[in-house]
Design an enzyme around this catalytic site. Structure first.
Site, mmCIF file in Angstrom:
data_model
loop_
_atom_site.group_PDB
_atom_site.id
_atom_site.type_symbol
_atom_site.label_atom_id
_atom_site.label_comp_id
_atom_site.label_asym_id
_atom_site.label_seq_id
_atom_site.Cartn_x
_atom_site.Cartn_y
_atom_site.Cartn_z
ATOM 1 N N GLU A 107 -40.761 4.299 25.900
ATOM 2 C CA GLU A 107 -41.833 4.703 26.818
ATOM 3 C C GLU A 107 -41.216 5.631 27.872
ATOM 4 O OE1 GLU A 107 -44.910 0.882 26.885
ATOM 5 O OE2 GLU A 107 -43.207 0.829 28.217
ATOM 6 N N SER A 160 -38.429 -2.340 33.099
ATOM 7 C CA SER A 160 -39.521 -2.810 32.240
ATOM 8 C C SER A 160 -40.829 -2.878 32.993
ATOM 9 C CB SER A 160 -39.229 -4.239 31.752
ATOM 10 O OG SER A 160 -37.975 -4.339 31.178
ATOM 11 N N HIS A 175 -37.924 3.904 29.104
ATOM 12 C CA HIS A 175 -37.927 2.479 28.779
ATOM 13 C C HIS A 175 -37.650 2.243 27.297
ATOM 14 C CE1 HIS A 175 -40.303 -1.539 28.577
ATOM 15 N NE2 HIS A 175 -39.029 -1.752 28.780
ATOM 16 N N ASN A 207 -45.231 -3.902 27.911
ATOM 17 C CA ASN A 207 -45.029 -5.141 28.677
ATOM 18 C C ASN A 207 -46.314 -5.691 29.281
ATOM 19 O OD1 ASN A 207 -42.439 -6.382 28.611
ATOM 20 N ND2 ASN A 207 -41.624 -4.461 29.363
#
Ligand SMILES: NC(=O)c1ccc[n+]([C@@H]2O[C@H](COP(=O)([O-])OP(=O)(O)OC[C@H]3O[C@@H](n4cnc5c(N)ncnc54)[C@H](O)[C@@H]3O)[C@@H](O)[C@H]2O)c1
Length: 285
Positions: free
Chosen positions: A154, A121, A142, A192
């Site tokens: 991602e 992450s 991700h 994130n």
């Protein structure tokens, strides 16, 4: 280096994310090796996947044959020597050294053209690449939680990532009926990074006594967020969420506004990680 056709995907880590990714990959028709060191986690993962698929069958979204076919595609193992495939996706703990160590072990049982993907992450793909023997084979992939439901993936292109691998991951993600977005290797990537203040500010609010956990979640949900920040952190895992906050904070030069929260750290020290330990900001049966 040639990109091999992907038929077999190894998913390392059978926790919250790994089991979801294994389910997604098998549903898309890939052979899957689901690896974890912990036998109890492997058993729980197989039960979780079975339960998810049962629900889909009850809703008429998959047939009985499809249900069985998906389950049959997943091999559960705690043996590293079983971890052979054209693509390896690691979803183990959010610690750079652990990921580097695992990739270097996996390289010894795979061919040098195997694609190595990290579901991290927040850890820099370049930082992981610098510790492994075939850095051009590494890419960030991700997925979001819960992986079977969340559409976004991602794809993180490191400085050394072979561009053909990035393109291959775009096709792979599309074959899983998900939405690929290519991101730069910057702290927290996109989601994130942007989401950090959502969690942190909520915890500061509660810590300072200006609101409580339930109230904050209720208000944010009423404002249109699918999940309040505390419910979401419990679902993610407080240990993972705290590691991500710490890594993003450190990589950005420790700005005061993104400092990890002490109330989250206290829960972790008590072993309260959220849904997966049945206790976090909330209690679960
Ligand atoms: N939880 C989330 O919402 C979320 C979302 C996106 C990405 N991620 C990322 O996915 C990764 C995994 O997160 P998670 O929430 O699934 O964690 P988790 O704690 O639920 O599961 C991690 C699993 O890895 C296993 N493991 C640890 N070391 C191992 C090793 N060397 N070999 C094999 N298995 C090993 C553990 O036994 C555990 O079952 C992390 O990098 C995290 O940042 C998490």
């Amino acid at each position: 280096m040639e990109i091999r056709k992907i038929e077999r995907i190894v998913v390392c880590g059978a926790g919250t994310m790994g089991s979801g990714i294994a389910q997604v990959a098998a549903t898309a028709g890939y052979q899957v090796v689901q690896f974890d060191l912990n036998e109890a986690v492997l058993l729980a993962a197989s039960q979780r996947i079975r339960k998810n698929l049962e629900k889909l069958q009850e809703k008429g979204k998959i047939t009985q044959e499809e249900f069985q076919g998906i389950l049959n595609k997943i091999q559960f193992t705690n043996q590293l020597t079983d971890c052979k495939g054209e693509l390896i996706i690691e979803a183990i703990i959010e610690k750079k050294e652990a990921k580097i160590n695992l990739f270097n072990q996996l390289i010894t049982v795979n061919s040098p053209d195997t694609i190595l993907a990290s579901n991290t992450s927040s850890i820099s793909i370049d930082a992981i690449a610098s510790g492994i023997d075939i850095p051009a084979q590494l890419v960030g992939l991700h997925f979001f939680n819960p992986a079977p439901l969340m559409k976004l993936v991602e794809i993180i292109q490191g400085k050394e990532t072979n561009p053909a691998i990035v393109q291959s991951m775009v096709s792979l993600v599309a074959s899983m009926q998900k939405k690929p977005v290519i991101c730069k290797d910057s702290p927290g990537f996109i989601v994130n990074r942007v989401a950090r203040p959502y969690y942190l500010e909520s915890m500061y609010l509660v810590q300072s006594g200006q609101a409580n956990v339930e109230q904050t979640d209720k208000v944010l949900e009423a404002a249109g967020f699918k999940m309040g920040p505390f419910k979401l952190m419990d679902l993610i895992g407080l240990d993972i969420n705290y590691s991500v906050s710490t890594i993003v904070w450190e990589d950005l030069g420790k700005p005061e506004r993104l400092k990890p929260s002490i109330i989250q750290k206290e829960k972790i020290d008590l072993g309260q990680y959220g849904v997966k330990t049945k206790k976090g900001f909330y209690d679960y049966e």
